[in-house]
Motif scaffolding. Structure first.
Motif, PDB file in Angstrom:
ATOM      1  N   UNK A  85      31.750  -2.542 -19.485  1.00  0.00           N
ATOM      2  CA  UNK A  85      31.114  -3.214 -18.106  1.00  0.00           C
ATOM      3  C   UNK A  85      29.667  -2.624 -18.357  1.00  0.00           C
ATOM      4  N   UNK A  86      28.664  -3.532 -17.601  1.00  0.00           N
ATOM      5  CA  UNK A  86      27.386  -3.150 -17.261  1.00  0.00           C
ATOM      6  C   UNK A  86      27.629  -2.180 -15.798  1.00  0.00           C
ATOM      7  N   UNK A  87      26.549  -1.757 -15.271  1.00  0.00           N
ATOM      8  CA  UNK A  87      26.719  -1.105 -14.194  1.00  0.00           C
ATOM      9  C   UNK A  87      26.651  -1.865 -12.945  1.00  0.00           C
ATOM     10  N   UNK A  88      26.536  -3.332 -12.923  1.00  0.00           N
ATOM     11  CA  UNK A  88      26.779  -4.028 -11.759  1.00  0.00           C
ATOM     12  C   UNK A  88      28.051  -3.884 -11.233  1.00  0.00           C
ATOM     13  N   UNK A  89      28.365  -3.507 -10.086  1.00  0.00           N
ATOM     14  CA  UNK A  89      29.811  -3.307  -9.506  1.00  0.00           C
ATOM     15  C   UNK A  89      30.337  -4.717  -9.201  1.00  0.00           C
ATOM     16  N   UNK A  90      31.633  -4.653  -9.053  1.00  0.00           N
ATOM     17  CA  UNK A  90      32.496  -5.712  -8.750  1.00  0.00           C
ATOM     18  C   UNK A  90      32.481  -5.739  -7.106  1.00  0.00           C
ATOM     19  N   UNK A  91      31.285  -6.220  -6.388  1.00  0.00           N
ATOM     20  CA  UNK A  91      30.942  -6.263  -5.035  1.00  0.00           C
ATOM     21  C   UNK A  91      30.440  -7.832  -4.533  1.00  0.00           C
ATOM     22  N   UNK A  92      30.898  -8.029  -3.414  1.00  0.00           N
ATOM     23  CA  UNK A  92      30.587  -9.749  -3.156  1.00  0.00           C
ATOM     24  C   UNK A  92      28.907  -9.943  -3.297  1.00  0.00           C
ATOM     25  N   UNK A  93      28.880 -10.910  -3.988  1.00  0.00           N
ATOM     26  CA  UNK A  93      27.486 -11.855  -4.095  1.00  0.00           C
ATOM     27  C   UNK A  93      26.811 -10.935  -5.384  1.00  0.00           C
ATOM     28  N   UNK A  95      26.788 -10.038  -9.632  1.00  0.00           N
ATOM     29  CA  UNK A  95      27.168 -10.755 -10.817  1.00  0.00           C
ATOM     30  C   UNK A  95      27.627  -9.779 -11.937  1.00  0.00           C
ATOM     31  N   UNK A  96      28.802  -9.164 -11.866  1.00  0.00           N
ATOM     32  CA  UNK A  96      28.949  -7.987 -12.859  1.00  0.00           C
ATOM     33  C   UNK A  96      29.091  -8.689 -14.243  1.00  0.00           C
ATOM     34  N   UNK A  97      28.876  -8.037 -15.325  1.00  0.00           N
ATOM     35  CA  UNK A  97      29.166  -8.566 -16.607  1.00  0.00           C
ATOM     36  C   UNK A  97      29.959  -7.520 -17.472  1.00  0.00           C
TER      37      UNK A  97
END
Ligand code: 6PG
Ligand code: NI
Length: 217
Positions: A85-93, A95-97
């Motif tokens: 995964x990238x660093x973008x977390x699974x949080x509302x709004x 966009x994780x990858x």
């Protein structure tokens, strides 16, 4: 406008992540604008976030032929797929990858695949084929759809369609997923309702069959 690709500061004076940075600074909200390096050949995202590995033992109850599954677990419990995964977390709004790589193989004649899931908070998702030959199996509880996935194919998963990826080739199959961080993952849905179809290895090709059909002995 604050520079994000080359700049050192964003609007909140947080430095944009760079490959090799200490991840802990960035895996918290708010996420700063950032550049994420997508290495197609290596199948990596950088800076990198969490990584998970699913072995055969993690796929309990998913292959139709349970005896073949038990044998495969006992016989070395191989890695079936991994997700970086990238660093973008699974949080509302957000966009994780992530990049999923499924190894080639079959168990009881059924191609190796992901567990598959439904997003409980129904939202769309896209996949981009990177390498190898795979397929995207989708099921909305009534209808089943299959999208052939080769490098360059974008598969679109509409809200409310459970999805599973399958490696139908002889090499690892990798794809990039971009999905809404607040969508959640429901794996129990697939155990209960299935995914509409099974994907079987047949000679050099692919054959589809009923999901809950009895396993041939
Ligand atoms: C997602 C994506 C994708 C998926 C992996 C592993 O919603 O996060 O669909 O990243 O999670 O391909 O598949 P499973 O989650 O079904 O194990
Ligand atoms: Ni998903």
């Amino acid at each position: 406008m604050s520079p994000v690709s080359t700049g050192t500061l964003d609007l909140q004076h947080r430095r944009c992540p760079e490959p090799g940075d200490d991840l802990s600074d960035y895996s918290v909200l708010p996420v700063p604008p950032m550049s994420i390096r997508f290495d197609q050949a290596a199948g990596t995202l950088s800076p990198a976030g969490p990584e998970l590995t699913r072995r055969m033992s993690d796929l309990e109850g998913l292959f139709l032929d349970q005896n073949a599954w038990r044998t495969a677990v006992a016989d070395g419990d191989p890695i079936v797929y991994s997700v970086v995964s990238s660093l973008v977390p699974e949080a509302d709004r957000e966009l994780p990858q992530s990049i999923t790589t499924i190894q080639p193989g079959s168990t009881g004649g059924e191609f190796w695949m992901t567990k598959g899931h439904q997003h409980p908070n129904h939202q769309g998702e896209i996949y981009l084929g990177i390498s190898g030959r795979g397929g995207l199996l989708m099921f909305d509880g009534t209808d089943t759809r299959w999208v052939d996935m080769t490098p360059g194919t974008i598969g679109y998963i509409p809200p409310g369609w459970a999805h599973r990826s399958v490696n139908v080739g002889g090499k690892p199959y990798s794809f990039l997923a971009v999905y809404p961080g607040g969508a959640g993952h429901d794996y129990g849905w697939v155990l209960e309702y299935g995914l509409g179809q099974r994907v079987w290895r047949q000679d050099d090709g692919v054959a589809f069959g009923g999901y809950f059909a009895e396993a041939s002995s």
